[in-house]
Design an enzyme around this catalytic site. Structure first.
Site, mmCIF file in Angstrom:
data_model
loop_
_atom_site.group_PDB
_atom_site.id
_atom_site.type_symbol
_atom_site.label_atom_id
_atom_site.label_comp_id
_atom_site.label_asym_id
_atom_site.label_seq_id
_atom_site.Cartn_x
_atom_site.Cartn_y
_atom_site.Cartn_z
ATOM 1 N N GLU A 48 -53.763 42.223 23.209
ATOM 2 C CA GLU A 48 -52.899 41.320 23.909
ATOM 3 C C GLU A 48 -53.394 39.895 23.907
ATOM 4 O OE1 GLU A 48 -49.928 42.054 27.096
ATOM 5 O OE2 GLU A 48 -50.273 44.141 26.564
ATOM 6 N N HIS B 36 -46.519 48.925 23.637
ATOM 7 C CA HIS B 36 -46.698 49.771 24.727
ATOM 8 C C HIS B 36 -45.697 49.878 26.006
ATOM 9 C CE1 HIS B 36 -47.601 46.762 27.797
ATOM 10 N NE2 HIS B 36 -48.500 46.021 27.047
#
Length: 138
Positions: A107, A19
């Site tokens: 994550e 990202h």
């Protein structure tokens, strides 16, 4: 099975993209983990640039069967912007309904340190700078 019947087996390509910059990256970094922190303007620009780079390397958005992103909005938005940019002006070649969210791509979860500044003096004192760097880089 297809090969045994004399058919042609297609080749798949796997592209991995992290990202773009989020509001907790850059200066005053925080442990974001599973906190759903949005992208910055710079993060959006990075996602668009990634799509343009893929397009310039010959990847076509219309050939993308499926894209995967974590359940975090920063991941999904990066994916959507990159693929739309990869499609270029012919936006009808890409549809965001081909993006699949999967929490297994989230994550790491930082537990009690999520949301805390990475340079927090109390964290450094409690765990040590080397340990904090290890958490971030492993």
């Amino acid at each position: 099975d297809t090969a045994r019947r004399g058919g042609v087996i297609g080749t798949s390509t796997l592209l991995l993209l992290r990202h773009g910059e989020s509001q907790w990256n850059g200066t005053n970094e925080r442990f974001s983990g599973w906190c759903d922190v949005p992208l910055t303007v710079r993060g959006r620009v990075e996602a668009v640039a990634a799509g343009q780079l893929m397009r310039s390397r010959g990847f076509k958005a219309k050939t993308v069967c499926v894209a995967f992103a974590s359940e975090l909005e920063r991941s999904h938005e990066t994916c959507e912007l990159a693929l739309a940019s990869m499609a270029g002006h012919a936006q009808d070649t890409w549809s965001s309904n081909r993006i699949r969210r999967d929490m297994r791509l989230n994550e790491r979860h930082y537990g009690a340190v999520q949301g805390k500044f990475k340079n927090d003096a109390n964290l450094i004192k409690e765990f040590g700078g080397d340990e904090l760097r290890y958490w971030r880089r492993s």
